[in-house]
Design an enzyme around this catalytic site. Structure first.
Site, mmCIF file in Angstrom:
data_model
loop_
_atom_site.group_PDB
_atom_site.id
_atom_site.type_symbol
_atom_site.label_atom_id
_atom_site.label_comp_id
_atom_site.label_asym_id
_atom_site.label_seq_id
_atom_site.Cartn_x
_atom_site.Cartn_y
_atom_site.Cartn_z
ATOM 1 C CG ASP A 199 -1.990 0.840 1.123
ATOM 2 O OD1 ASP A 199 -2.696 0.797 0.389
ATOM 3 O OD2 ASP A 199 -1.903 1.853 2.149
ATOM 4 C CD GLU A 238 -2.257 2.453 -3.692
ATOM 5 O OE1 GLU A 238 -3.235 2.615 -3.934
ATOM 6 O OE2 GLU A 238 -1.633 2.527 -2.427
HETATM 7 C C1 GLC Z 1 -4.204 2.850 -0.470
HETATM 8 C C2 GLC Z 1 -5.508 2.170 -0.608
HETATM 9 C C3 GLC Z 1 -6.579 3.003 -0.161
HETATM 10 C C4 GLC Z 1 -6.387 3.450 1.031
HETATM 11 C C5 GLC Z 1 -4.846 4.080 1.004
HETATM 12 C C6 GLC Z 1 -4.658 4.564 2.591
HETATM 13 O O1 GLC Z 1 -4.368 4.005 -1.576
HETATM 14 O O2 GLC Z 1 -5.797 1.411 -1.744
HETATM 15 O O3 GLC Z 1 -7.842 2.032 0.034
HETATM 16 O O4 GLC Z 1 -7.385 4.270 1.669
HETATM 17 O O5 GLC Z 1 -3.852 3.491 0.618
HETATM 18 O O6 GLC Z 1 -4.044 3.331 3.203
#
Ligand code: GLC
Ligand code: CA
Length: 564
Positions: free
Chosen positions: A215, A274
């Site tokens: 994440d 991500e």
């Molecule tokens: C990422 C996740 C999202 C979350 C954010 C903070 O973007 O996909 O759902 O709110 O991180 O952790």
């Protein structure tokens, strides 16, 4: 720490690069299946549905956070990284899930949230209690405020969900958070933070987890030394070495250390980052073999259903993946964006001119804010395009990530009672952003019962009446359903890929009429997608699969798989 866990015979441990062209199914656990009827999806419910996933034909499951959490951000606010939320299950049930998935030949990827913990994490509680200047505060990012009495936040920066990036504690100091107040950012310069995540990764890897979804992978390294830019100037600094917190070069060292741990396992653990960035070259750093191994490409989420946009993003991403010695990822949907079938039912937004948010995202947000009434969603067209786009991406080299419900052609729930909303983006923006609850409504499994087969009781986020039309039970027996299309596509994809010599590489564009994209994978598999709104002639060959009935044509908004 690194014992090798015996995986079931069905998962081939020699296939070290299984992830390169895996189809990965994302599960948002609290909305997937609820076994005990408390309204919240759980691990037992998920384990019960492993046969469903096996029949669907996916290669792996990505499990969104299942850790103890007060759910200030759907579980992305983690209280304890090496435990299961008691509302969802326990470690024994986790082991049972791993065994069930591996027994069915499926891999498991778990979400890791390293940028921030929750404010209930033991370390954060300790930091609050220990007071300013204490070593315990060093694991997070605490600062004195500006103004005579420190009453102003250290900077005027806005957090990702609205509001300030700084929250004041009772003793007057401020702590930093990129997201909600309940999500204090870690200080990744602190050796204990680094060591603790290594421990966490090993903990899950030892349990047989095959990989990790990381994440906010680009946010960990920060340089918040003075002087800090103000919000206006911050917006002008591109993510990268000069940005105080996004995509700094120092993140590389963190993931190199993680990679050394991953490579001690057999097969090596895999990870996908991500990273929301427009610059594929920067994204590549996370995808390299000495780093996490793969990075999400979100370009499809910002593109219209349009041939030119699809073609250029495919070219860009295939080239980038090759350069990183990784494989590309294809994503039409996830738990953060408007569901594909709804998005494609809206008018085209126009080419991305580099503005942020890009026109498609801006349009989706405006649509959500109108409660789904303006513009009006063309439901039939949205589903038709979603099916066509799915067959298009499932033909591409690389791996595809599907989000639960995508295989049902499920639409976004645009209208949700404010009292039922859960997304911090809604609360922190005073409703200026409705947030992401509409794609997180529990799945419809059957056409009746208090939560359409999701569980024996009502669901934590109410399902609209029309949800039952998308029920698994209805679609499972219907050869024309979207579920049936996905099942056929995934099983054929498996067979077709095994016929390719280097399945991740064989790809070439074919000449096609305007508005149509066509490509070949080896000699026996062609993918033709008509993005336009008029029918085109059907290319010669044996039809393997089609997203819509063909009647001798390649209809508008349709994809066909052919053997030439
Ligand atoms: C990422 C996740 C999202 C979350 C954010 C903070 O973007 O996909 O759902 O709110 O991180 O952790
Ligand atoms: Ca439950």
């Amino acid at each position: 720490m690194c014992q090798t866990v015996a995986v079931s015979e069905k998962v081939d441990p020699d296939r070290r690069d299984w992830w390169r062209h895996a189809v990965v199914y994302q599960i948002y656990p609290r909305s997937f299946a609820d076994a005990n009827g408390d309204g919240i999806g759980d691990l037992a419910g998920l384990t019960d549905r492993v046969p469903y996933l096996q029949a669907l034909g996916v290669d792996a499951v990505w499990l969104s956070p299942f850790y103890p959490s007060a759910l200030a951000d759907g579980g992305y606010d983690v209280d304890d990284y090496r435990a299961v939320d008691p509302k969802i299950g326990d470690l024994e049930q986790f082991d049972a899930l791993v065994a069930a998935l591996h027994g069915a030949g499926l891999r498991l990827i778990v979400d890791i949230v390293p940028n921030h913990s929750s404010n209930r994490h033991r370390w954060f509680q300790e930091a609050l209690a220990a007071g300013p200047g204490s070593p315990a505060r060093g694991r997070y990012i605490f600062r004195d405020g500006r103004g005579e009495k420190g009453e102003l936040p250290p900077t005027d920066w806005e957090a990702a969900f609205g509001g300030s990036t700084w929250t004041q504690t009772e003793d007057g100091q401020w702590y930093f958070h990129l997201f909600a107040d309940e999500q204090p950012d870690f200080n990744w310069d602190h050796p204990e933070v680094r060591a603790d995540f290594i421990k966490t990764l090993a903990f899950w890897a030892d349990k047989g987890v095959d990989g990790f979804r990381v994440d906010v992978a680009n946010g960990l390294a920060k340089d918040l030394s003075e002087p800090l830019p103000d919000a206006a100037r911050l917006k002008t600094i591109p993510a990268g070495p000069d940005h105080p917190f996004y995509d700094r070069d120092e993140v590389d060292a963190i993931y190199r250390e993680w990679r050394r741990l991953f490579d001690r396992y057999d097969p090596p653990r895999f990870a996908v980052a991500e990273v929301w960035t427009d610059l594929p070259d920067r994204r590549l750093r996370y995808a390299r073999p000495d780093s996490l191994g793969q990075a999400f490409n979100f370009d499809l989420l910002r593109a219209d259903f349009a041939a030119d946009q699809f073609r250029s993003l495919v070219d860009k991403n295939l080239a980038a993946a090759a350069k990183a010695d990784s494989s590309s990822t294809w994503v039409l949907s996830n738990h953060d964006v408007v569901r594909t079938a709804s998005r494609y039912g809206l008018p085209l937004a126009g080419a991305d001119d580099g503005a942020y948010p890009p026109p498609t995202l801006a349009r989706d947000v405006a649509w959500l804010l109108s409660g789904g009434t303006s513009p009006v969603e063309d439901v039939a067209l949205g589903l038709r395009r979603a099916r066509a786009a799915s067959l298009f991406i499932l033909g591409l080299p690389g791996s595809a990530y599907l989000y639960q419900g995508e295989e049902l052609g499920l639409r976004e729930v645009a209208q949700i009672n404010p009292a039922d909303r859960q997304d911090p983006a809604f609360f922190r923006s005073q409703g200026r952003e409705v947030g992401r609850d509409g794609c997180r409504v529990p799945l419809p499994w059957t056409t009746d019962g208090p939560s359409l087969g999701f569980g024996p009781g009502p669901a934590h986020l109410p399902q609209p009446g029309w949800f039952k039309d998308y029920a698994v039970s209805l679609q499972a027996g219907d050869p024309d359903s979207t579920l049936a299309l996905f099942r056929q596509a995934l099983s054929q994809r498996h067979a077709l890929l095994s016929g390719l010599s280097r399945s991740d590489e064989a790809f070439r564009w074919l000449p096609a009429p305007a508005g149509v994209l066509a490509f070949a994978r080896g000699d026996a598999w062609q993918v033709w997608t008509n993005f336009g709104d008029t029918d085109q002639p059907l290319p010669p060959g044996e039809v393997l699969l089609a997203s819509t009935p063909l009647e001798g044509r390649l209809p508008a908004a349709a994809t066909v798989w052919l053997r030439p």
